[in-house]
Design an enzyme around this catalytic site. Structure first.
Site, PDB file in Angstrom:
ATOM      1  N   GLY A 187      40.096  21.947  27.438  1.00 17.07           N
ATOM      2  CA  GLY A 187      41.498  21.428  27.669  1.00 17.07           C
ATOM      3  C   GLY A 187      42.196  20.542  26.614  1.00 17.07           C
ATOM      4  O   GLY A 187      43.273  20.276  26.482  1.00 17.07           O
ATOM      5  N   TYR A 198      29.057  29.001  39.232  1.00 18.94           N
ATOM      6  CA  TYR A 198      30.380  28.497  39.220  1.00 18.94           C
ATOM      7  C   TYR A 198      30.927  28.461  40.732  1.00 18.94           C
ATOM      8  O   TYR A 198      31.239  29.388  41.369  1.00 18.94           O
ATOM      9  CB  TYR A 198      31.546  29.395  38.355  1.00 18.94           C
ATOM     10  CG  TYR A 198      30.976  29.642  36.851  1.00 18.94           C
ATOM     11  CD1 TYR A 198      30.163  28.383  36.252  1.00 18.94           C
ATOM     12  CD2 TYR A 198      31.603  30.627  36.226  1.00 18.94           C
ATOM     13  CE1 TYR A 198      30.012  28.667  34.997  1.00 18.94           C
ATOM     14  CE2 TYR A 198      31.251  30.660  34.792  1.00 18.94           C
ATOM     15  CZ  TYR A 198      30.309  29.579  34.339  1.00 18.94           C
ATOM     16  OH  TYR A 198      29.994  29.875  32.903  1.00 18.94           O
ATOM     17  N   GLY A 249      38.014  23.148  23.664  1.00 17.81           N
ATOM     18  CA  GLY A 249      37.657  21.888  23.945  1.00 17.81           C
ATOM     19  C   GLY A 249      37.714  21.211  25.364  1.00 17.81           C
ATOM     20  O   GLY A 249      38.019  20.284  25.505  1.00 17.81           O
TER      21      GLY A 249
END
Length: 316
Positions: A193, A36, A191
């Site tokens: 957003g 990330y 999902g």
């Protein structure tokens, strides 16, 4: 993940304020990964941990992941590495970025098809024996891989995408984990957003393809977007009379699914932290959950959750 990349621009100061509030209101499970932001997210979380001191760290479940290798020229092109020396290298690097001596839950982020599973799991077992990690986890693996791994070592957690519009694990992996005593950690429970009803038909024209992963996902493409937006509008129609948001209803649906299910919405701001937390206290009629089961049946969703190559990498 969203505090570092993949969902548009982010701001470290905003993220640190949200992390501080999360601890204040009772969040104790923090999930990150070395990929990330290419280490940025672990470094960010390390700053948060340093601000709160050892006593706060002792009350947290800190989870990270290794195994995804990104192409320096194209962050969306990924491969996997499960070799034992790479496992150790990644773990030590994550410990340094996080500023800790122990990671409570350490996941294999993607299985390496070119590396024997026993080599990867053996390396994780040795790290556990040394006290570098606690629980061992797997991410996005097939049921066969999960069972094979669990026969070799104690797999404590499986992290997979699970939400109203991504229900792949519901009929086989979820019950199998219950029978084996494996916790299921549901990522992207909203999902990415989509289930918040804050994405509209202008999304593809407004999002930056260089910064937003969703512009590459089939369900957000124009040929699928309008169909899926119609489902979310129906979700909103069901949530509004209850005085709650579509996101809260989607989270409440997920939370009632199984006692061994842990839900990790990727909240990036204090506002949504509070909204999402409230979903855990809702008292929803079982009939409404059954209605949602039907409305968001897997065959009702337009498009796959990932492009084909990534989907294959996520089901090995």
């Amino acid at each position: 993940m969203g505090m570092s990349e993949f969902y548009g621009a982010s701001d470290d100061d905003v993220s640190l304020r949200a992390l501080a509030m999360s601890y204040e209101i009772g969040y104790r499970h923090y999930d990150t990964a070395d990929m990330y932001g290419q280490g940025h997210n672990e470094t960010l979380l390390g700053k948060f941990l340093a601000q709160h001191g050892p006593s706060a760290r002792d009350n947290m479940v800190l989870a990270s992941k290794f195994g995804i290798v990104r192409d320096p020229a194209n962050k969306y092109h990924i491969t996997a590495n499960g070799r034992s020396d790479y496992v150790r290298e990644c773990c030590h690097a994550s410990l340094r970025r996080l500023g800790v001596e122990h990671i409570d839950l350490y996941y294999l982020h993607r299985r390496d098809p070119d590396c024997p599973l026993e080599e990867t799991l053996g390396a994780l077992s040795r790290l556990k024996e040394e006290g570098k990690i606690g629980a061992i986890g797997l991410c996005e693996v097939s049921l066969d891989t999960l069972r094979t791994a669990h026969a070799m070592v104690k797999v404590d957690a499986l992290q997979s995408e699970y939400s109203l519009w991504s229900r792949d694990i519901e009929h086989d992996i979820l019950p199998a984990c219950a029978s084996m005593g494996i916790a299921v950690v549901a990522f992207s429970p909203l999902g990415r957003g989509f289930l918040t009803a804050r994405i509209d038909d202008k999304f593809m024209s407004q999002a930056d393809p260089a910064q937003d992963l969703r512009t590459r996902l089939p369900r957000f493409q124009p040929e699928n977007l309008e169909h899926n937006l119609a489902l979310v509008r129906q979700l909103t129609e069901l949530s509004t009379p209850l005085g709650i948001t579509s996101a809260q209803l989607a989270l409440a649906w997920l939370l009632h699914k199984a006692p061994h299910l842990h839900v990790i919405p990727g909240s990036r701001t204090s506002q949504y932290l509070l909204e999402n937390q409230a979903a855990a206290t809702l008292n929803i009629d079982a009939g409404l959950f059954a209605q949602l089961d039907t409305l968001f049946a897997p065959q009702a969703i337009a498009g796959q959750r990932y492009p084909g190559q990534i989907l294959r990498q996520s089901n090995q």
